[in-house]
Design a protein around this motif. Structure first.
Motif, PDB file in Angstrom:
ATOM      1  N   VAL A  81       5.127  15.959 -12.574  1.00  0.00           N
ATOM      2  CA  VAL A  81       6.458  16.831 -12.314  1.00  0.00           C
ATOM      3  C   VAL A  81       6.814  16.228 -11.001  1.00  0.00           C
ATOM      4  O   VAL A  81       6.040  15.820 -10.086  1.00  0.00           O
ATOM      5  N   ARG A  82       8.357  16.410 -10.765  1.00  0.00           N
ATOM      6  CA  ARG A  82       8.791  15.929  -9.650  1.00  0.00           C
ATOM      7  C   ARG A  82       9.089  17.009  -8.737  1.00  0.00           C
ATOM      8  O   ARG A  82      10.048  16.991  -7.887  1.00  0.00           O
ATOM      9  N   SER A  83       8.891  18.362  -9.034  1.00  0.00           N
ATOM     10  CA  SER A  83       9.245  19.598  -8.025  1.00  0.00           C
ATOM     11  C   SER A  83       7.865  20.194  -7.436  1.00  0.00           C
ATOM     12  O   SER A  83       6.729  19.857  -8.019  1.00  0.00           O
ATOM     13  N   ASP A  84       8.121  20.853  -6.296  1.00  0.00           N
ATOM     14  CA  ASP A  84       7.183  21.685  -6.026  1.00  0.00           C
ATOM     15  C   ASP A  84       6.110  20.962  -5.158  1.00  0.00           C
ATOM     16  O   ASP A  84       4.803  21.206  -5.399  1.00  0.00           O
ATOM     17  N   LEU A  85       6.360  19.367  -4.904  1.00  0.00           N
ATOM     18  CA  LEU A  85       5.409  18.772  -4.200  1.00  0.00           C
ATOM     19  C   LEU A  85       5.151  19.212  -2.823  1.00  0.00           C
ATOM     20  O   LEU A  85       5.873  19.087  -2.153  1.00  0.00           O
ATOM     21  N   ALA A  86       3.802  19.591  -2.769  1.00  0.00           N
ATOM     22  CA  ALA A  86       3.542  20.214  -1.560  1.00  0.00           C
ATOM     23  C   ALA A  86       2.009  19.475  -0.798  1.00  0.00           C
ATOM     24  O   ALA A  86       1.923  19.677   0.296  1.00  0.00           O
ATOM     25  N   PHE A  87       1.547  18.399  -1.385  1.00  0.00           N
ATOM     26  CA  PHE A  87       0.286  17.984  -0.824  1.00  0.00           C
ATOM     27  C   PHE A  87       0.563  16.399  -1.203  1.00  0.00           C
ATOM     28  O   PHE A  87       0.993  16.197  -1.882  1.00  0.00           O
ATOM     29  N   VAL A  88      -0.765  15.794  -0.289  1.00  0.00           N
ATOM     30  CA  VAL A  88      -0.857  14.398  -0.756  1.00  0.00           C
ATOM     31  C   VAL A  88      -2.173  14.006  -0.700  1.00  0.00           C
ATOM     32  O   VAL A  88      -3.287  14.551   0.009  1.00  0.00           O
ATOM     33  N   SER A  89      -2.859  13.401  -2.062  1.00  0.00           N
ATOM     34  CA  SER A  89      -4.312  13.151  -2.149  1.00  0.00           C
ATOM     35  C   SER A  89      -4.813  11.938  -1.035  1.00  0.00           C
ATOM     36  O   SER A  89      -4.186  11.034  -0.963  1.00  0.00           O
ATOM     37  N   PRO A  90      -5.748  12.116  -0.463  1.00  0.00           N
ATOM     38  CA  PRO A  90      -6.068  11.047   0.547  1.00  0.00           C
ATOM     39  C   PRO A  90      -6.729   9.838   0.051  1.00  0.00           C
ATOM     40  O   PRO A  90      -7.015   8.984   0.529  1.00  0.00           O
ATOM     41  N   ARG A  91      -7.203  10.347  -1.424  1.00  0.00           N
ATOM     42  CA  ARG A  91      -7.838   9.365  -2.071  1.00  0.00           C
ATOM     43  C   ARG A  91      -6.792   8.436  -2.820  1.00  0.00           C
ATOM     44  O   ARG A  91      -6.885   7.023  -2.596  1.00  0.00           O
ATOM     45  N   LEU A 105       9.090  13.482   4.906  1.00  0.00           N
ATOM     46  CA  LEU A 105       8.684  12.032   4.262  1.00  0.00           C
ATOM     47  C   LEU A 105       9.163  11.566   3.066  1.00  0.00           C
ATOM     48  O   LEU A 105       9.101  10.451   2.710  1.00  0.00           O
ATOM     49  N   ARG A 106       9.757  12.678   2.616  1.00  0.00           N
ATOM     50  CA  ARG A 106      10.534  12.205   1.125  1.00  0.00           C
ATOM     51  C   ARG A 106      11.839  12.319   1.287  1.00  0.00           C
ATOM     52  O   ARG A 106      12.602  12.083   0.209  1.00  0.00           O
ATOM     53  N   GLY A 107      12.367  12.155   2.688  1.00  0.00           N
ATOM     54  CA  GLY A 107      13.874  12.150   2.737  1.00  0.00           C
ATOM     55  C   GLY A 107      14.522  13.375   2.528  1.00  0.00           C
ATOM     56  O   GLY A 107      15.662  13.204   2.436  1.00  0.00           O
ATOM     57  N   VAL A 108      13.836  14.682   2.489  1.00  0.00           N
ATOM     58  CA  VAL A 108      14.524  15.845   2.061  1.00  0.00           C
ATOM     59  C   VAL A 108      14.844  16.567   3.460  1.00  0.00           C
ATOM     60  O   VAL A 108      16.080  17.110   3.228  1.00  0.00           O
ATOM     61  N   PHE A 128       0.995  -1.105   0.086  1.00  0.00           N
ATOM     62  CA  PHE A 128       0.131  -0.008  -0.071  1.00  0.00           C
ATOM     63  C   PHE A 128       0.939   1.223  -0.009  1.00  0.00           C
ATOM     64  O   PHE A 128       0.626   2.107   0.693  1.00  0.00           O
ATOM     65  N   GLY A 129       1.957   1.302  -0.684  1.00  0.00           N
ATOM     66  CA  GLY A 129       2.869   2.267  -0.650  1.00  0.00           C
ATOM     67  C   GLY A 129       2.240   3.661  -1.285  1.00  0.00           C
ATOM     68  O   GLY A 129       1.368   3.332  -2.337  1.00  0.00           O
ATOM     69  N   LEU A 130       2.704   4.752  -0.916  1.00  0.00           N
ATOM     70  CA  LEU A 130       2.438   6.019  -1.472  1.00  0.00           C
ATOM     71  C   LEU A 130       3.239   6.368  -2.499  1.00  0.00           C
ATOM     72  O   LEU A 130       4.627   6.220  -2.271  1.00  0.00           O
ATOM     73  N   ASN A 131       2.914   7.015  -3.430  1.00  0.00           N
ATOM     74  CA  ASN A 131       3.934   7.745  -4.510  1.00  0.00           C
ATOM     75  C   ASN A 131       4.034   9.060  -4.166  1.00  0.00           C
ATOM     76  O   ASN A 131       3.243  10.123  -4.454  1.00  0.00           O
ATOM     77  N   LEU A 132       5.025   9.528  -3.536  1.00  0.00           N
ATOM     78  CA  LEU A 132       5.630  10.918  -2.969  1.00  0.00           C
ATOM     79  C   LEU A 132       6.643  11.276  -4.046  1.00  0.00           C
ATOM     80  O   LEU A 132       7.495  12.561  -3.559  1.00  0.00           O
ATOM     81  N   GLU A 133       6.990  10.760  -5.316  1.00  0.00           N
ATOM     82  CA  GLU A 133       8.180  11.038  -5.845  1.00  0.00           C
ATOM     83  C   GLU A 133       7.681  12.060  -6.990  1.00  0.00           C
ATOM     84  O   GLU A 133       8.622  12.859  -7.621  1.00  0.00           O
ATOM     85  N   GLU A 134       6.502  12.105  -7.445  1.00  0.00           N
ATOM     86  CA  GLU A 134       6.059  12.775  -8.434  1.00  0.00           C
ATOM     87  C   GLU A 134       4.434  13.239  -8.311  1.00  0.00           C
ATOM     88  O   GLU A 134       3.659  12.566  -7.703  1.00  0.00           O
ATOM     89  N   CYS A 135       3.991  14.377  -9.089  1.00  0.00           N
ATOM     90  CA  CYS A 135       2.621  14.870  -9.081  1.00  0.00           C
ATOM     91  C   CYS A 135       1.871  13.918  -9.704  1.00  0.00           C
ATOM     92  O   CYS A 135       1.969  13.419 -10.765  1.00  0.00           O
ATOM     93  N   ALA A 136       0.859  13.220  -8.904  1.00  0.00           N
ATOM     94  CA  ALA A 136       0.047  12.448  -9.518  1.00  0.00           C
ATOM     95  C   ALA A 136      -0.880  12.924 -10.550  1.00  0.00           C
ATOM     96  O   ALA A 136      -1.524  12.408 -11.546  1.00  0.00           O
ATOM     97  N   ALA A 137      -1.092  14.478 -10.801  1.00  0.00           N
ATOM     98  CA  ALA A 137      -1.998  15.117 -11.480  1.00  0.00           C
ATOM     99  C   ALA A 137      -0.683  15.317 -12.859  1.00  0.00           C
ATOM    100  O   ALA A 137      -1.558  15.323 -13.794  1.00  0.00           O
ATOM    101  N   THR A 138       0.407  15.955 -12.733  1.00  0.00           N
ATOM    102  CA  THR A 138       1.092  16.489 -13.925  1.00  0.00           C
ATOM    103  C   THR A 138       2.186  15.492 -14.311  1.00  0.00           C
ATOM    104  O   THR A 138       2.673  15.572 -15.195  1.00  0.00           O
TER     105      THR A 138
END
Length: 245
Positions: A160-170, A194-197, A148-158
């Motif tokens: 892109v791998r930068s300016d990631l600021a939110f997570v979709s609860p769905r 959470l992204r190791g930054v 059940f891993g989360l994808n926190l490396e790129e934007c689910a909508a676009t």
């Protein structure tokens, strides 16, 4: 007769019969294992069979389907930490979550290493902030290891791998600030640690991270009777919030 000798983290102990106990412990190579400890409720063994303790475990079973007999010798005690409410809540939650969600006899060496790290951090830290981030990352890793891993490396909508600021609860996917415009209230803020930054997050950021992992643990892993564990987590989060205040 199969024999297992391994270092193990005590995750759960349940009374069995008049004097015995059922031990569930996490090992590096054999995963979560269970065994009956004769005299496990005795004055000698109770301080050893404490969740969070590291023990030298010997497990003997005639068949894979049979509950084996176990003996345990103490290697590292975390029992003194249980006198402090916040560390006690963290140990209770981390070990209970592990025992409740992992299938038995399947190796999860990364989870073993991560749980060892969390427990070591709780023992060594001078403040909750120094171990709470490790605990949130452990929850994130556990979700990933169980599918059940989360994808926190790129934007689910676009994408892109930068300016990631939110997570979709769905979907559990990251969302960049641009794509989230107008929908921020429906999303989780994504803390950088959470992204190791960010390796030195504020406790408020850690609580944001635990809001994310808690949502997906509740939705995807804690079903049926295991949902009772949420009360353990709520107690921990409540104490962390008071620490922030």
């Amino acid at each position: 007769m199969a024999v297992l000798n391994a270092e193990a983290i005590v995750c759960a102990v349940r009374a069995h019969g008049e004097h015995g106990a059922i031990l569930r412990a996490l090992t590096r190579d054999a995963g979560l294992v269970s065994g009956y400890v004769r005299g496990g409720r005795s004055r000698r063994l109770r301080p050893i069979l404490v969740p969070g303790n590291l023990v030298a475990l010997e497990l003997r079973a005639r068949t894979d389907e049979q509950l084996g007999s176990a003996t345990a010798e103490l290697l590292t005690s975390r029992a003194p930490l249980l006198a402090e409410p916040l560390p006690a809540s963290a140990i209770d939650w981390a070990t209970s979550l592990t025992a409740a969600t992992l299938p038995e006899s399947q190796p999860y060496p990364a989870l073993y290493a991560a749980l060892s790290g969390v427990l070591g951090a709780i023992a060594a830290a001078t403040s909750a902030r120094q171990w709470a981030a490790a605990l949130a990352r452990y929850e994130l890793l556990l979700l990933a290891e169980l599918g059940f891993g989360l994808n926190l490396e790129e934007c689910a909508a676009t994408g892109v791998r930068s300016d990631l600021a939110f997570v979709s609860p769905r979907t559990g996917g990251a969302v960049c600030a641009g794509a989230a415009a107008g929908y921020e209230a429906r999303l989780f803020p994504l803390p950088r640690f959470l992204r190791g930054v960010d390796h030195d997050p504020a406790l408020s950021d850690i609580l944001d991270g635990m809001a994310i992992t808690g949502h997906f643990l509740d939705r995807d892993l804690l079903e049926g009777r295991n949902r009772d564990l949420l009360a353990v987590r709520e107690r921990l989060v409540g104490r962390l919030k008071r620490a922030v205040a």
